[in-house]
Structure formats: structure tokens, C-alpha cells
Design a protein around this motif. Structure first.
Motif, PDB file in Angstrom:
ATOM      1  N   PRO B 234      -7.572   2.539 -14.418  1.00  0.00           N
ATOM      2  CA  PRO B 234      -6.983   2.799 -13.104  1.00  0.00           C
ATOM      3  C   PRO B 234      -6.613   4.271 -12.885  1.00  0.00           C
ATOM      4  O   PRO B 234      -6.329   4.991 -13.841  1.00  0.00           O
ATOM      5  N   SER B 248      -1.466   6.065 -12.793  1.00  0.00           N
ATOM      6  CA  SER B 248      -2.212   4.822 -12.972  1.00  0.00           C
ATOM      7  C   SER B 248      -1.934   3.855 -11.837  1.00  0.00           C
ATOM      8  O   SER B 248      -2.796   3.097 -11.429  1.00  0.00           O
ATOM      9  N   GLU B 249      -0.713   3.872 -11.344  1.00  0.00           N
ATOM     10  CA  GLU B 249      -0.329   2.903 -10.333  1.00  0.00           C
ATOM     11  C   GLU B 249       0.492   3.565  -9.237  1.00  0.00           C
ATOM     12  O   GLU B 249       1.206   4.535  -9.475  1.00  0.00           O
ATOM     13  N   GLU B 250       0.443   2.941  -8.063  1.00  0.00           N
ATOM     14  CA  GLU B 250       1.151   3.497  -6.914  1.00  0.00           C
ATOM     15  C   GLU B 250       2.664   3.526  -7.134  1.00  0.00           C
ATOM     16  O   GLU B 250       3.366   4.371  -6.582  1.00  0.00           O
ATOM     17  N   VAL B 251       3.149   2.594  -7.950  1.00  0.00           N
ATOM     18  CA  VAL B 251       4.600   2.535  -8.162  1.00  0.00           C
ATOM     19  C   VAL B 251       5.133   3.880  -8.640  1.00  0.00           C
ATOM     20  O   VAL B 251       6.237   4.291  -8.282  1.00  0.00           O
ATOM     21  N   ASN B 254       5.274   6.295  -5.643  1.00  0.00           N
ATOM     22  CA  ASN B 254       6.381   5.964  -4.734  1.00  0.00           C
ATOM     23  C   ASN B 254       7.676   6.660  -5.122  1.00  0.00           C
ATOM     24  O   ASN B 254       8.544   6.877  -4.274  1.00  0.00           O
ATOM     25  N   ARG B 255       7.818   6.980  -6.409  1.00  0.00           N
ATOM     26  CA  ARG B 255       9.029   7.655  -6.860  1.00  0.00           C
ATOM     27  C   ARG B 255       9.211   9.010  -6.169  1.00  0.00           C
ATOM     28  O   ARG B 255      10.317   9.506  -6.008  1.00  0.00           O
ATOM     29  N   ALA B 261       5.360   4.999   3.497  1.00  0.00           N
ATOM     30  CA  ALA B 261       4.032   4.416   3.330  1.00  0.00           C
ATOM     31  C   ALA B 261       3.097   5.545   2.919  1.00  0.00           C
ATOM     32  O   ALA B 261       3.021   6.568   3.588  1.00  0.00           O
ATOM     33  N   LEU B 262       2.415   5.376   1.796  1.00  0.00           N
ATOM     34  CA  LEU B 262       1.586   6.452   1.267  1.00  0.00           C
ATOM     35  C   LEU B 262       0.125   6.221   1.585  1.00  0.00           C
ATOM     36  O   LEU B 262      -0.367   5.097   1.541  1.00  0.00           O
ATOM     37  N   SER B 263      -0.551   7.325   1.887  1.00  0.00           N
ATOM     38  CA  SER B 263      -1.996   7.247   2.045  1.00  0.00           C
ATOM     39  C   SER B 263      -2.613   7.597   0.697  1.00  0.00           C
ATOM     40  O   SER B 263      -2.874   8.742   0.378  1.00  0.00           O
ATOM     41  N   THR B 264      -2.789   6.577  -0.102  1.00  0.00           N
ATOM     42  CA  THR B 264      -3.294   6.804  -1.458  1.00  0.00           C
ATOM     43  C   THR B 264      -4.809   6.715  -1.461  1.00  0.00           C
ATOM     44  O   THR B 264      -5.416   6.153  -0.563  1.00  0.00           O
ATOM     45  N   ARG B 265      -5.419   7.264  -2.506  1.00  0.00           N
ATOM     46  CA  ARG B 265      -6.841   6.977  -2.703  1.00  0.00           C
ATOM     47  C   ARG B 265      -7.148   6.857  -4.184  1.00  0.00           C
ATOM     48  O   ARG B 265      -6.433   7.408  -5.033  1.00  0.00           O
ATOM     49  N   GLU B 266      -8.202   6.120  -4.463  1.00  0.00           N
ATOM     50  CA  GLU B 266      -8.664   5.951  -5.838  1.00  0.00           C
ATOM     51  C   GLU B 266      -9.831   6.888  -6.047  1.00  0.00           C
ATOM     52  O   GLU B 266     -10.829   6.781  -5.337  1.00  0.00           O
ATOM     53  N   LEU B 268     -13.299   8.236  -7.153  1.00  0.00           N
ATOM     54  CA  LEU B 268     -14.511   7.459  -7.369  1.00  0.00           C
ATOM     55  C   LEU B 268     -14.973   7.562  -8.818  1.00  0.00           C
ATOM     56  O   LEU B 268     -14.634   8.512  -9.520  1.00  0.00           O
ATOM     57  N   PRO B 269     -15.761   6.573  -9.246  1.00  0.00           N
ATOM     58  CA  PRO B 269     -16.278   6.591 -10.615  1.00  0.00           C
ATOM     59  C   PRO B 269     -17.105   7.842 -10.870  1.00  0.00           C
ATOM     60  O   PRO B 269     -17.814   8.305  -9.972  1.00  0.00           O
TER      61      PRO B 269
END
Lengths: 637, 279
Positions: B234, B248-251, B254-255, B261-266, B268-269
Motif C-alpha cells: 500500500p 501506507s494508510e490514509e489514517v 489525516n493526522r 476531507a482529503l484528496s488522496t491518491r494512490e 500507480l504501479p
């Protein structure tokens, strides 16, 4: 609408409240979700849950009938295995969105991460933004609708189902092909979008399975079959070797067969009890063999009358009648049965006193309803016969009924993925187990099935990740179908596996049987069981031995679908030959012979409880066995 | 950010932080422990520093670590290896300091007063230890041993580890652990020292490393990520005009933006990314 605030409640407590509120029919609003995992997992009531923010992994996972609205983003595996219901994500989704859904509407308003819809069976996964890499990989059914771009390798190794893309296809995966879309299909999508009030103008491309890899091309010819007795007769140019070569000369590929290894490998026959044992007819009443299995985390353990279980074998590999017979025998002997890969059949659930429900990578037959009916939950990582490979079930056994339980198209040479969509490391595994615990209210033991490979590392991870027990399967373990190469040449022997496992547990400071190892892989009787327990196993499981007791003739053709004994077949004409009641009692009597052997050994060695057996009771008969086990080669007492 | 993700790794926590620093001075962080042998380690460090012709400007014990500011002229690799033979050296650099130890993010912070550090960028990691002994030296981040100011955190497994380790060892590089994260750090550092940009080094790593990985690397002025071709591990990120945060995670993200509300993105491989900023 009831409000639950995750700033003050743990997810575990919130989920417990959700189940209560669900039963009462109250809708729920969740505040301060803070991207926490497992929100709403295991909910089986038709209520609406509004999540005011972002959710973490497996939001709405393992649910049935509920509606989830998440304002912002979600982590991996949103709507995991959802049976039916609706999930609407206002923001983006992480990897494996809609993994293994069995029939639901999962809507992602933003983008979604890699491998979305992996092994999904039915329902609709809609992504209003862009998908990422390998959307629809190994999907078996249902539809994925992507309004943005598809991402690379769309539909990689998909088996069934359809993918519709409006924003352009970046590239297609293996065995995926673009095809014409019908008006009915377009209308159905437009109706879906309209119903969910999603504005859209444009056209769709449709992608389906190309069909090149669904079936083996040249079938294996039927020659005079050579059973395991021939294969093990010795000499490498034996009739079995010849048969293999002749078949490969026709097909040009590896052989797929059933059963276990047919080579001589150091095993329990190569160790012995070092003291004389005077058999006592009444030993069973004089010693304790009973045990509880799976209480490490505080769940309700399995109660076994002796340290023996039925090994995991699927409905699919085996006929329905055989699964019933195993269930009946396990109940009569007061031990536990195991569903194996293919899902739970109701009669099996009814017959087996205690049933372990197995979760595999393809999530075939896996669902929250049956999880809640099980006595324990097991996650399968690998098995002794084919470590590192997924399951195989040849087309002749994939009947319409079986396909519907598994949620797959009938008549394909079924392959399961070699690894779980959502478990790619020890850290992911922790989160996955937690999902199972949430879905079952922390009431059921959770075990892991491991093929023996890097046993030490695996056992340490299993211990760290909090499993209640481990089912450890050595190289001699059997299978319904696998390539002969892996059956014979991959993995480490059962004897070595238990020694390594116990070493690993000692190294991490585990107490004896704190996380019991259920050893399997060529356990043939109570004597092997006693030796395994003396080496440190908590219990053993029998698969092949139980099938032989039930009539198996060891022809090694379990994969073919025409098993003459009615055991490894889905052909009703063949299955008729298997008399469930008779064979159930045969298996039961065999299990009772194991009980007597175990008791006689425990009593004969002057002990009162089977778990008093220890390494000091054993001696190695061969240098190889001594080297593997560290037992003395010569007993000097 | 790290306490949000502690469920992935409850056993040890580590930080690689880039503070003010200056080009004349090296900061060295050793792990000496807290037992009676700690003083001896500090003594030995002093001896080896003197032998290597380095001038010890200041040194203090914090938690289980010994932080030394030294002045040294000459090749950094030889000096770093010599110091690593003197004691467990977690980091060396003009700005980099790695602090890692058993315990949670809050416990390590309290022990090492990390909240007071000011700087431009950094890495953090929480570790799940499957061995009973939770050793600080097995914790992340890893320093690119022998190179100044380079650190890495990594989730995954490099399957051609030994191939690359043997190659690098033949070229004279040393490894302190059998951890594949250390390998990636040294691999990247070698590329950078040969004149490659961080972007180039990361792109090469995707070609050269087999297995599953998401990793973050930091240098004195840059930070970057690389992700394997299968996207097996992740990674999620958020970028604003002022900062980039990857976790690794949105949590964890958020800190930084509580209640938003966050505009997150992953990522790409098979992709990489780099950012640079100096204070």
C-alpha cells in the motif's frame, strides 16, 4: 438515526452496537471515522450507515443487505465479499475495491486503486473516475463500469463477467478482449447510473474474457492408469514414469493429477518409540485424549475428543456424499471437520458436529452467512501438496450446482489465484484476521493453513499475528489436483516441518501449545499421530487416510472427475457408488482405531495424557530421520 | 502520522529527520543502549573518532542513543565504516539523524524528545517484529551505510536480495544487516554518488529490484518514492502547495489535516516520484 462517534468508541465496540442497531432496524451515522479499518464489517441487517469522513480497510466488508454511504475516501477492499447491498463512496477508493463481491452495488465517485473487483462473482462495481492497474483481475462474474480511464492490464486473467469503460482503455490484460456492446447492456448501465443520479454522457467499450486460457487445450489421454502402489514400487523407470512420459508426449505440458507424493521421503516410519509398549485393551478409558483447540484469543474453542481432525478437503474436489460421510464420521468421533476451499454445503454443516470454514484466495463459496454458521474460521495460505499455487478444479467437476455455490461460470478449468487479493504481507494479514474476528464477533477461533516451505518464518508470523492455531501441511500432503512437479518436488517433508515449527515457537518464547500446531501431510494412523504429538504437534489432521477408509483406491486420478469409488467426482452415476452411511461408519471406525492406538501408546509409555508425549519417547531409525529431527539415531537409555 | 498506523507495527518505531545542520559538521547517531556497556561504547567511539582524525565537537546520550557532532575531512565511506565497526551506527550525515527504538511512536518520541526537532523533511516507520527479541538495529529507517545523509523506509520484500548484495559487496560496499531495506538504501546511494539524479536512481531500482515493495527514500535535499510493478504494497499520498505526505494508510495522513476531507491518491504501479525543498 443513531449517532456513533469513533472519537470515543473503538471500531469493535461500534460494530457491536451496529449489529444491535441493525437488528432493531435503526439507521446509523458514524462520526470521526478517521480512516479506521473494518467499519461496519459483518453487518447482516438492511439498515443505512452513513460514514462522515474517510473509512479504512474493508469498510462494509462481509456484509449482507445493508447500505453504506461514505462521505470521503476508503482504504483497501471496500465492500469485501459483500453478499448483497449498496456501498457508495464519495471520494477515492484504495486497492481491491469490491474484492470478491457476491452481488452488490459498489459505487466509487472518485478514482479507485489497483486490482479493483479482483475475484468478484456478481453485482456491479462502478468507478466514476479512473481505475488503476489490473481492474477486474481474475474476476469470475458481475460487471465493472468505469466512467474514466481503465488503467493498464484491464481484465487480466478474467474468467467471467464484463467490464465497461467510457474514458478509454489503456491496455488489456492477458486473455481479455474488447467486444461489441449490446443496446440492452448500454441501457442497463444507463438505468443504473440514473438510479444512482450519476450524470453521464458518452459511450462504452466492453471487455470480456477471450477464452484462450479457460480450458486446457489438449486433454490428457486416458491410458491404463497406474496407481500409487506402482508409482512407489521403486526404480525410476517404473510403469508410472512411463505413463507420465506417454501422456506428456501427447499434451506437451505438465501433468495434473491428484493424491500426494509418490516418492519415498523420510517420514514417521523412520522414527520409533524407544520403550516397549505393552498394549492394553482398555487403554482408551485410562488416559485423557480430549483437548480444546483455539482458545488463544479468548474465542470459544473447538472441543475434540482426541487430537485428530479431518483435513480440509473441498466439496468440488470431493463429491457431496463424501463430504457428508466425513461430516458424519467427525461427529460420531467427536472431532472437527473442515470445508476446504469450495464453500459450505448445508447438509455438511448439519452433519458435522464442529466445522471449520476455510477462506481461500479465490473466495469461492466464501460469505458472511456461512462464516457465522461455522465453529472456526481458517485462512488458507498454502498447502503441502502445492505450496505457492492456487487451487485447481478441472472442468469435468465444475457442475452448474457447484459453480453456483462457488459463484463462478460452470464448465471451466477452474484456477484460484496463488495468493490472496488483500493479503500481501504479515501486516496485511493482521488486518485481514481482524476483519474475520469483527465479522464473527470475536467468538470463533481463527486458524491459518500453511504448506511447509519457510516454516520458521511462517510460524513466527502466525504467532505474531495472533492466530488461535495453525494447520501445518508437509510435502506428503495430498490434493484434488495439481501439477505432478509441485506435488513431488516442492516443499519440505512433514517430519521436518513440525521440528522447524516447534523450534520457531521456542525461539519466540511461546508456551507449549499456546498456539497449537495441527500437523498433516501423510498422517496414516494413530501411531503417526502419537509420534507427531511427541515431536510437539498439538494435534494431527487426516485427509487421505480418511478417504482410503471411505473406499479410495489410491489411483491418483482425483482430478479426472470419473473417480470410480464416487469420492472425487461430481458425476451422479459415479457418486451413486458411494454409500454415504456405510462409508461414514467406515471412516468413523478408522478414526476410532486411531483413538485406540493413541491411547495404547500414551498408556503404554506410562502417561495419563496424550500431551505428555515428548521427544524423549522417540528415537530415529535412520540417519536421515536423525538429521531431520535431531532425535538420537541409537537409543542409549 | 506514525501513531495512526501503529496497528501495522506495534513493536518498534523509527524516524529519519533532516534538521538544520551545516556542511562542515557530521551528525552521528549511535545506538549504545542504556546498560553498563553504554559508557564503554561511548569511550570506544571517542577512541575511534580520534584514530580517524575526527574532532568531536559535542556528544550526548539521549535514550539509548549517543549523538555526536564531529568534524572530519576525507572520504566519508572509509570514515563511516570505521565508525560502524566502533559501535552500532544508525546514521551519519550533515543533516540526517535516525532515531529508532523499541516501542510505539509516542514512547520513542518521549524517550528522544523528537517533538523539538525542526527541519525540512523526514521519514518514519513502525515495525512488526516476528522475532521475540525486538532489536533497535532491525528497526527502520535504514541509513545507506557508508553514505552521508541517505535514509530509507520500505514495506515489502526484495526477492533478488542476495544477487544485488553480492554485486555491491564485490564493489567494496559493506552491509550491517541482512535486511533488504538496507540493500535498497545502499543501491540508491551508490547510484547517487555516481552522479545519477534521485529520479534516475529510483527508476533504475524498479528495473533492478524484484519482489514487492513500496519505499520512500530521503537525501539531504530530496525525498522520493518507488512502487513495484504489481502495486502489491500500500501507499497513499496527499500533496498541497506546502507539503507532500506519503503513508501506507490514509489514517496517517489525516493526522496532518484533522477533520478535513482529503484528496488522496494512490501512486500507480511501477512509478516513482521525487520532491525537493531546502530550508
Amino acid at each position: 438515526m443513531v449517532t456513533l462517534d469513533l472519537a470515543h468508541l473503538s471500531v469493535r465496540e461500534a460494530n457491536r452496537r451496529l449489529r444491535e442497531l441493525g437488528a432493531a432496524g435503526d439507521d446509523v451515522e458514524i462520526l470521526n471515522p478517521d480512516a479506521k479499518h473494518h467499519i461496519g464489517v459483518g453487518l447482516v441487517h438492511p439498515i443505512t450507515v452513513k460514514v462522515r469522513g474517510s473509512a479504512g480497510y474493508f469498510c462494509a466488508g462481509l456484509t449482507h443487505g445493508a447500505r453504506f454511504e461514505i462521505d470521503s475516501n476508503v482504504g483497501w477492499g471496500v465492500g469485501d465479499n459483500i453478499y448483497d447491498g449498496t456501498v457508495i463512496v464519495g471520494g477515492n477508493a484504495g486497492a481491491v475495491a469490491g474484492v470478491a463481491i457476491r452481488g452488490a452495488e459498489v459505487i466509487i465517485k472518485g478514482n479507485m486503486g489497483s486490482r479493483a473487483g479482483q475475484v468478484m462473482k456478481a453485482g456491479t462495481l462502478l468507478c466514476c473516475g479512473n481505475a488503476s492497474f489490473m481492474a477486474g483481475t481474475m474476476m469470475y462474474g458481475g460487471r465493472i463500469v468505469i466512467l474514466g480511464r481503465s488503467g493498464e492490464r484491464l481484465g487480466e486473467d478474467m474468467t467471467g463477467g464484463e467490464i465497461f469503460v467510457a474514458g478509454g482503455i489503456d491496455s488489456l490484460g492477458t486473455d481479455a478482449v474488447e467486444t461489441d456492446i449490446s443496446k440492452t447492456e448500454t441501457d442497463s448501465i444507463l438505468e443504473f447510473l440514473e438510479r444512482h443520479k450519476i450524470p453521464f454522457q458518452g459511450h462504452f467499450s466492453k471487455v470480456v474474457n477471450a477464452g484462450a486460457k479457460l480450458r486446457y487445450t489438449t486433454p490428457e489421454p486416458t491410458l491404463r492408469n497406474q496407481p500409487t502402489t506402482v508409482a512407489m514400487a521403486g526404480g525410476f523407470w517404473n510403469a508410472k514414469t512411463q505413463e507420465d512420459i506417454e501422456v506428456k508426449a501427447v499434451t506437451g505440458r505438465y501433468r495434473v493429477r491428484g493424491y500426494g507424493t509418490s516418492r519415498a521421503i523420510p517420514h514417521f516410519n523412520d522414527i520409533a518409540f524407544r520403550r516397549d509398549i505393552l498394549p492394553d485393551e482398555g487403554a482408551v478409558s485410562k488416559v485423557n485424549l480430549a483437548m480444546e483447540l483455539g482458545s488463544r484469543s479468548g474465542a470459544k474453542p473447538l472441543s475434540l475428543s482426541m487430537p485428530v481432525l479431518i483435513a480440509p478437503m473441498s466439496y468440488g474436489a470431493l463429491s457431496r456424499s463424501t463430504k457428508l460421510a466425513l461430516g458424519i464420521a467427525s461427529r460420531l468421533s467427536r472431532i472437527a471437520e473442515n470445508t476446504g476451499e469450495g464453500g459450505m454445503i448445508q447438509e455438511e454443516r448439519d452433519e458435522a458436529g464442529q466445522l471449520i470454514f476455510q477462506c481461500l484466495s479465490g473466495r469461492l463459496g466464501w460469505n458472511v452467512r456461512d462464516m457465522q454458521k461455522a465453529d472456526a474460521i481458517e485462512i488458507y495460505i498454502s498447502q503441502g501438496a502445492k505450496p505457492g499455487l492456487g487451487g485447481q478444479l478441472m472442468a469435468s467437476k465444475v457442475t452448474p450446482e457447484l459453480a453456483s455455490i462457488r459463484g463462478i461460470p460452470p464448465g471451466i478449468d477452474l484456477r484460484s489465484p496463488s495468493r490472496h487479493p488483500d493479503v500481501l504481507g504479515a501486516d496485511d494479514l493482521v488486518i485481514k484476521i481482524e476483519e474475520f474476528r469483527e465479522a464473527t464477533g470475536y467468538a470463533k477461533p481463527i486458524s491459518v493453513k500453511l504448506g511447509a516451505g519457510r516454516v520458521k518464518d511462517d510460524i513466527k508470523i502466525a504467532f505474531k499475528d495472533g492466530f488461535d492455531f495453525v494447520e501445518l501441511d508437509g510435502l506428503q500432503g495430498s490434493t484434488g489436483a495439481a501439477s505432478a512437479e509441485v506435488i513431488e518436488h516442492v516443499g519440505i517433508p512433514t517430519l521436518a516441518a513440525i521440528v522447524e515449527a516447534i523450534d520457531a515457537l521456542r525461539e519466540v518464547g511461546a508456551r507449549k501449545n499456546e498456539m497449537p500446531i495441527v500437523l498433516m501431510g501423510g498422517i496414516k494412523d494413530g501411531v503417526d499421530a502419537a509420534k507427531a504429538i511427541a515431536l510437539g504437534a498439538g494435534a494431527v489432521a487426516v485427509g487421505t487416510a480418511a478417504l482410503i477408509a471411505g473406499g479410495c483406491i489410491s489411483c491418483m486420478r482425483c482430478q479426472a472427475g470419473y473417480c470410480v469409488t464416487g469420492i472425487a467426482t461430481q458425476n451422479p452415476e459415479h457418486e451413486k457408488r458411494f454409500r454415504t452411511d456405510v462409508e461414514a461408519h467406515n471412516i468413523h471406525r478408522f478414526l476410532e482405531s486411531m483413538r485406540w492406538q493413541l491411547a495404547a501408546i500414551v498408556h503404554g509409555l506410562g502417561k495419563t495424557d496424550v500431551h505428555q508425549l515428548c521427544r524423549d519417547d522417540l528415537v530415529a531409525l535412520t540417519p536421515e530421520a536423525a538429521a531431520i529431527t535431531g532425535l538420537p539415531y541409537e537409543a542409549r537409555s | 502520522m506514525l501513531d495512526g498506523c501503529q496497528h501495522r507495527g506495534p513493536d518498534s518505531t523509527g524516524f529519519a529527520l533532516y534538521g538544520a545542520g551545516d556542511a562542515e559538521t557530521y551528525r552521528l547517531r549511535f545506538y549504545v543502549g542504556t546498560g553498563p556497556l553504554a559508557e564503554k561504547s561511548v569511550q570506544r567511539i571517542g577512541d575511534v573518532l580520534a584514530r580517524e582524525g575526527a574532532q568531536l565537537l559535542s556528544g550526548e546520550r539521549v535514550g539509548g542513543s549517543y549523538a555526536a557532532s564531529v568534524r572530519h575531512k576525507g572520504p566519508v565511506q572509509k570514515f563511516a565504516y570505521a565508525m560502524e565497526h566502533a559501535a552500532k551506527l544508525f546514521s551519519l550525515g550533515h543533516r540526517l539523524e535516525i532515531v529508532k527504538d523499541e516501542g510505539t511512536a509516542h514512547e520513542v518520541d518521549e524517550r528522544y524528545h523528537l517533538g523539538k526537532v525542526e527541519g525540512s523533511h523526514g521519514l518514519g516507520h513502525v515495525r512488526l517484529a516476528t522475532e521475540s527479541a525486538v532489536k533497535p538495529e532491525a528497526a527502520h529507517p535504514f541509513w545507506a551505510t557508508g553514505f552521508s545523509d541517505i535514509a530509507i523506509v520500505h514495506n515489502g520484500q526484495i526477492t533478488n536480495y542476495w544477487k544485488w548484495r553480492r554485486r555491491l559487496e564485490k564493489l567494496g560496499f559493506e552491509f550491517r544487516t541482512d535486511n533488504d531495506s538496507e540493500l535498497i538504501a545502499v543501491y540508491l546511494a551508490k547510484k547517487l554518488s555516481g552522479g545519477a539524479s534521485l529520479r534516475q536512481a529510483l527508476s533504475d531500482s524498479i528495473e533492478d529490484m524484484d519482489g514487492t515493495f513500496s519505499f520512500l527514500v530521503s537525501t539531504e535535499t530530496e525525498i522520493g518514492y518507488a512502487k513495484d510493478r504489481l502495486a502489491a504494497k500500500p501507499m497513499v499520498m496527499v500533496e498541497t502547495d506546502d507539503l507532500v505526505a506519503i503513508a501506507s494508510e490514509e489514517v496517517s495522513l489525516n493526522r496532518l489535516f484533522p477533520g478535513q476531507a482529503l484528496s488522496t491518491r494512490e501512486p500507480l504501479p511501477g512509478t516513482i516520484g521525487t520532491w525537493s525543498r531546502s530550508i
